[in-house]
Design a protein around this motif. Structure first.
Motif, PDB file in Angstrom:
ATOM      1  N   LYS A 185       0.821  -1.212   0.000  1.00 38.48           N
ATOM      2  CA  LYS A 185       0.000   0.000   0.000  1.00 38.48           C
ATOM      3  C   LYS A 185       0.857   1.265   0.000  1.00 38.48           C
ATOM      4  O   LYS A 185       0.445   2.308  -0.509  1.00 38.48           O
ATOM      5  CB  LYS A 185      -0.930  -0.004   1.209  1.00 38.48           C
ATOM      6  N   LEU A 186       2.043   1.187   0.587  1.00 41.56           N
ATOM      7  CA  LEU A 186       2.919   2.348   0.663  1.00 41.56           C
ATOM      8  C   LEU A 186       3.494   2.735  -0.700  1.00 41.56           C
ATOM      9  O   LEU A 186       3.777   3.902  -0.959  1.00 41.56           O
ATOM     10  CB  LEU A 186       4.057   2.071   1.645  1.00 41.56           C
ATOM     11  N   ALA A 187       3.644   1.749  -1.575  1.00 35.28           N
ATOM     12  CA  ALA A 187       4.244   2.007  -2.892  1.00 35.28           C
ATOM     13  C   ALA A 187       3.295   2.806  -3.775  1.00 35.28           C
ATOM     14  O   ALA A 187       2.102   2.529  -3.846  1.00 35.28           O
ATOM     15  CB  ALA A 187       4.596   0.681  -3.555  1.00 35.28           C
ATOM     16  N   LYS A 188       3.839   3.801  -4.461  1.00 35.32           N
ATOM     17  CA  LYS A 188       3.059   4.589  -5.413  1.00 35.32           C
ATOM     18  C   LYS A 188       3.177   4.043  -6.825  1.00 35.32           C
ATOM     19  O   LYS A 188       2.443   4.465  -7.717  1.00 35.32           O
ATOM     20  CB  LYS A 188       3.519   6.051  -5.371  1.00 35.32           C
ATOM     21  N   ASP A 189       4.103   3.136  -7.013  1.00 33.09           N
ATOM     22  CA  ASP A 189       4.343   2.559  -8.335  1.00 33.09           C
ATOM     23  C   ASP A 189       4.833   1.134  -8.117  1.00 33.09           C
ATOM     24  O   ASP A 189       5.649   0.879  -7.225  1.00 33.09           O
ATOM     25  CB  ASP A 189       5.391   3.380  -9.089  1.00 33.09           C
ATOM     26  N   ASP A 190       4.344   0.199  -8.910  1.00 33.48           N
ATOM     27  CA  ASP A 190       4.776  -1.189  -8.765  1.00 33.48           C
ATOM     28  C   ASP A 190       6.277  -1.340  -8.977  1.00 33.48           C
ATOM     29  O   ASP A 190       6.893  -2.290  -8.484  1.00 33.48           O
ATOM     30  CB  ASP A 190       4.026  -2.089  -9.751  1.00 33.48           C
ATOM     31  N   LYS A 191       6.879  -0.400  -9.704  1.00 27.74           N
ATOM     32  CA  LYS A 191       8.317  -0.468  -9.924  1.00 27.74           C
ATOM     33  C   LYS A 191       9.086  -0.333  -8.608  1.00 27.74           C
ATOM     34  O   LYS A 191      10.194  -0.865  -8.460  1.00 27.74           O
ATOM     35  CB  LYS A 191       8.757   0.609 -10.910  1.00 27.74           C
ATOM     36  N   GLU A 192       8.497   0.366  -7.662  1.00 27.32           N
ATOM     37  CA  GLU A 192       9.127   0.488  -6.345  1.00 27.32           C
ATOM     38  C   GLU A 192       9.144  -0.870  -5.641  1.00 27.32           C
ATOM     39  O   GLU A 192      10.142  -1.252  -5.022  1.00 27.32           O
ATOM     40  CB  GLU A 192       8.380   1.513  -5.502  1.00 27.32           C
ATOM     41  N   LEU A 193       8.059  -1.603  -5.769  1.00 29.54           N
ATOM     42  CA  LEU A 193       8.004  -2.934  -5.167  1.00 29.54           C
ATOM     43  C   LEU A 193       8.945  -3.898  -5.879  1.00 29.54           C
ATOM     44  O   LEU A 193       9.537  -4.778  -5.255  1.00 29.54           O
ATOM     45  CB  LEU A 193       6.574  -3.475  -5.213  1.00 29.54           C
ATOM     46  N   LEU A 194       9.104  -3.714  -7.172  1.00 30.69           N
ATOM     47  CA  LEU A 194      10.051  -4.546  -7.909  1.00 30.69           C
ATOM     48  C   LEU A 194      11.475  -4.259  -7.447  1.00 30.69           C
ATOM     49  O   LEU A 194      12.322  -5.156  -7.394  1.00 30.69           O
ATOM     50  CB  LEU A 194       9.920  -4.295  -9.413  1.00 30.69           C
ATOM     51  N   GLY A 195      11.741  -3.009  -7.096  1.00 28.01           N
ATOM     52  CA  GLY A 195      13.061  -2.666  -6.557  1.00 28.01           C
ATOM     53  C   GLY A 195      13.298  -3.324  -5.212  1.00 28.01           C
ATOM     54  O   GLY A 195      14.390  -3.852  -4.942  1.00 28.01           O
ATOM     55  N   VAL A 196      12.284  -3.310  -4.348  1.00 27.10           N
ATOM     56  CA  VAL A 196      12.396  -3.983  -3.050  1.00 27.10           C
ATOM     57  C   VAL A 196      12.600  -5.484  -3.257  1.00 27.10           C
ATOM     58  O   VAL A 196      13.415  -6.123  -2.585  1.00 27.10           O
ATOM     59  CB  VAL A 196      11.129  -3.730  -2.196  1.00 27.10           C
ATOM     60  N   PHE A 197      11.865  -6.042  -4.219  1.00 28.63           N
ATOM     61  CA  PHE A 197      12.004  -7.471  -4.515  1.00 28.63           C
ATOM     62  C   PHE A 197      13.427  -7.789  -4.974  1.00 28.63           C
ATOM     63  O   PHE A 197      14.023  -8.779  -4.535  1.00 28.63           O
ATOM     64  CB  PHE A 197      11.002  -7.867  -5.598  1.00 28.63           C
ATOM     65  N   ALA A 198      13.996  -6.946  -5.853  1.00 29.01           N
ATOM     66  CA  ALA A 198      15.360  -7.167  -6.323  1.00 29.01           C
ATOM     67  C   ALA A 198      16.348  -7.143  -5.157  1.00 29.01           C
ATOM     68  O   ALA A 198      17.310  -7.925  -5.117  1.00 29.01           O
ATOM     69  CB  ALA A 198      15.740  -6.107  -7.359  1.00 29.01           C
ATOM     70  N   HIS A 199      16.104  -6.254  -4.204  1.00 31.78           N
ATOM     71  CA  HIS A 199      16.971  -6.168  -3.020  1.00 31.78           C
ATOM     72  C   HIS A 199      16.875  -7.439  -2.179  1.00 31.78           C
ATOM     73  O   HIS A 199      17.891  -7.989  -1.727  1.00 31.78           O
ATOM     74  CB  HIS A 199      16.575  -4.950  -2.187  1.00 31.78           C
ATOM     75  N   GLU A 200      15.656  -7.930  -1.966  1.00 32.01           N
ATOM     76  CA  GLU A 200      15.476  -9.128  -1.157  1.00 32.01           C
ATOM     77  C   GLU A 200      16.035 -10.365  -1.862  1.00 32.01           C
ATOM     78  O   GLU A 200      16.584 -11.266  -1.221  1.00 32.01           O
ATOM     79  CB  GLU A 200      13.986  -9.323  -0.833  1.00 32.01           C
ATOM     80  N   VAL A 201      15.913 -10.420  -3.179  1.00 25.59           N
ATOM     81  CA  VAL A 201      16.498 -11.531  -3.938  1.00 25.59           C
ATOM     82  C   VAL A 201      18.010 -11.568  -3.730  1.00 25.59           C
ATOM     83  O   VAL A 201      18.614 -12.633  -3.597  1.00 25.59           O
ATOM     84  CB  VAL A 201      16.152 -11.405  -5.439  1.00 25.59           C
ATOM     85  N   ALA A 202      18.622 -10.382  -3.690  1.00 27.06           N
ATOM     86  CA  ALA A 202      20.069 -10.317  -3.464  1.00 27.06           C
ATOM     87  C   ALA A 202      20.425 -10.884  -2.093  1.00 27.06           C
ATOM     88  O   ALA A 202      21.439 -11.570  -1.941  1.00 27.06           O
ATOM     89  CB  ALA A 202      20.556  -8.871  -3.591  1.00 27.06           C
ATOM     90  N   HIS A 203      19.596 -10.604  -1.084  1.00 25.53           N
ATOM     91  CA  HIS A 203      19.839 -11.186   0.242  1.00 25.53           C
ATOM     92  C   HIS A 203      19.812 -12.715   0.172  1.00 25.53           C
ATOM     93  O   HIS A 203      20.610 -13.401   0.827  1.00 25.53           O
ATOM     94  CB  HIS A 203      18.779 -10.699   1.240  1.00 25.53           C
ATOM     95  N   VAL A 204      18.896 -13.248  -0.613  1.00 26.02           N
ATOM     96  CA  VAL A 204      18.807 -14.702  -0.761  1.00 26.02           C
ATOM     97  C   VAL A 204      20.041 -15.239  -1.483  1.00 26.02           C
ATOM     98  O   VAL A 204      20.659 -16.225  -1.046  1.00 26.02           O
ATOM     99  CB  VAL A 204      17.535 -15.106  -1.529  1.00 26.02           C
ATOM    100  N   ASP A 205      20.413 -14.605  -2.587  1.00 26.26           N
ATOM    101  CA  ASP A 205      21.539 -15.076  -3.390  1.00 26.26           C
ATOM    102  C   ASP A 205      22.838 -15.090  -2.608  1.00 26.26           C
ATOM    103  O   ASP A 205      23.676 -15.981  -2.773  1.00 26.26           O
ATOM    104  CB  ASP A 205      21.707 -14.197  -4.638  1.00 26.26           C
TER     105      ASP A 205
END
Length: 315
Positions: A185-205
């Motif tokens: 809900k905080l995101a104004k654009d889905d691209k922001e959530l995709l950025g957060v997702f990319a960050h979390e994927v890096a934590h996994v990798d």
């Protein structure tokens, strides 16, 4: 004590041993010295002058006399204590992280998968409820996120309503990534959530969660190192939710995750500034990172990260 023998004489007993049959523990200040004999006998002696002669005859005189002298000097004790503290700090700061990294990457995928599933169950039980987002909204975001990956089958995106932890995203072992409803809900654009997702994927990798758990669970780390029983590491799953929600990743972990997230976003024609935007909004929503809850409480150095991500296209 003679050059070759030691006699132990007391009321009702008299023993005679060759020096080869005696083990004499090092002296510690004025504590009684302990003699151990090959037949299982033990004798403790408080006679300090007599002990000096014993150590001398056992050819341990000079070294142990020096040690004994140092132990009775307060300034030497302080110096030794300071050196011990510095050694422990170096071990915790550099040694344990250095050892934790290869161990994290050696944990078999089946154990990591088990840890991820158990951690998700614990989070659902203690912190979160099923998401209140529309099913189609969840599916749409999940599809966009997994489409970013070369290996989408290795990842699992989950949405949860977690009132207690606010806007947050968590990367569990085995590729389970959780988004809270408040984060969406905080995101104004889905691209922001995709950025957060990319960050979390890096934590996994980079196995950051496992490495963080191993570093914080020194006892567990030592057990794995000493016994080689990597399978026992699965018991660390119970600690993962608490670590993710109450502690911060190190600067190195955050730097690694931001760098990989920015690189992957650029490859997909997404500007890293989208991730910077939601980080800034999180900071405004929850205050300074030192006092904030939610996502920022587990992700320090917000201002530095925003600057790096905003300036990334210029590098």
């Amino acid at each position: 004590v003679t050059d070759s023998n030691i006699e132990v004489i007391g009321e009702g007993f008299h023993y005679n041993y060759s020096l080869d049959e005696v083990t004499l523990q090092p002296r510690l200040a004025n504590i009684a010295a302990r003699f151990e004999f090959d037949d299982g006998g033990v004798c403790e002696v408080n006679d300090q002058p007599g002990l000096d002669e014993v150590y001398k005859n056992l050819h341990q005189g000079s070294f142990h006399k020096l040690v004994h002298k140092l132990e009775n000097k307060l300034r030497y004790i302080f110096i030794t204590a300071a050196l011990a503290i510095c050694t422990i700090w170096l071990l915790v700061q550099y040694g344990i992280p250095l050892v934790a990294k290869p161990i994290a990457f050696e944990i078999p995928i089946e154990y990591e998968s088990q840890m991820g599933k158990e951690s998700l169950l614990l989070i659902d039980k203690a912190f979160c409820d099923p998401s209140k987002l529309d099913i189609k909204r969840q599916a749409g975001l999940r599809d966009k996120m997994l489409a970013m990956l070369d290996n989408p089958g290795n990842y699992q995106v989950e949405f949860r309503y977690c009132k207690a932890i606010g806007a947050n995203a968590l990367a569990l072992p085995s590729g389970i990534i959780i988004f809270t409803d408040d984060m969406v809900k905080l995101a104004k654009d889905d691209k922001e959530l995709l950025g957060v997702f990319a960050h979390e994927v890096a934590h996994v990798d980079y196995r950051h969660t496992l490495r963080h758990i191993l570093q914080d669970s020194i006892a567990g780390l030592l057990i794995v190192v000493l016994t080689g029983d990597i399978g026992s590491a699965s018991s660390l799953a119970a600690a993962i939710p608490t670590v993710l929600l109450q502690t911060k990743f190190s600067r190195d972990f955050e730097r690694e995750a931001d760098i990989q997230a920015a690189e992957n976003m650029v490859k997909l024609n997404l500007q890293p500034v989208h991730l910077a935007n939601i980080l800034e909004r999180l900071e405004k929503e929850y205050g300074d990172e030192e006092d904030s809850a939610g996502f920022l409480s587990t992700h320090p150095l917000t201002r530095e990260r925003v600057k790096y991500l905003t300036d990334y296209k210029k590098q």
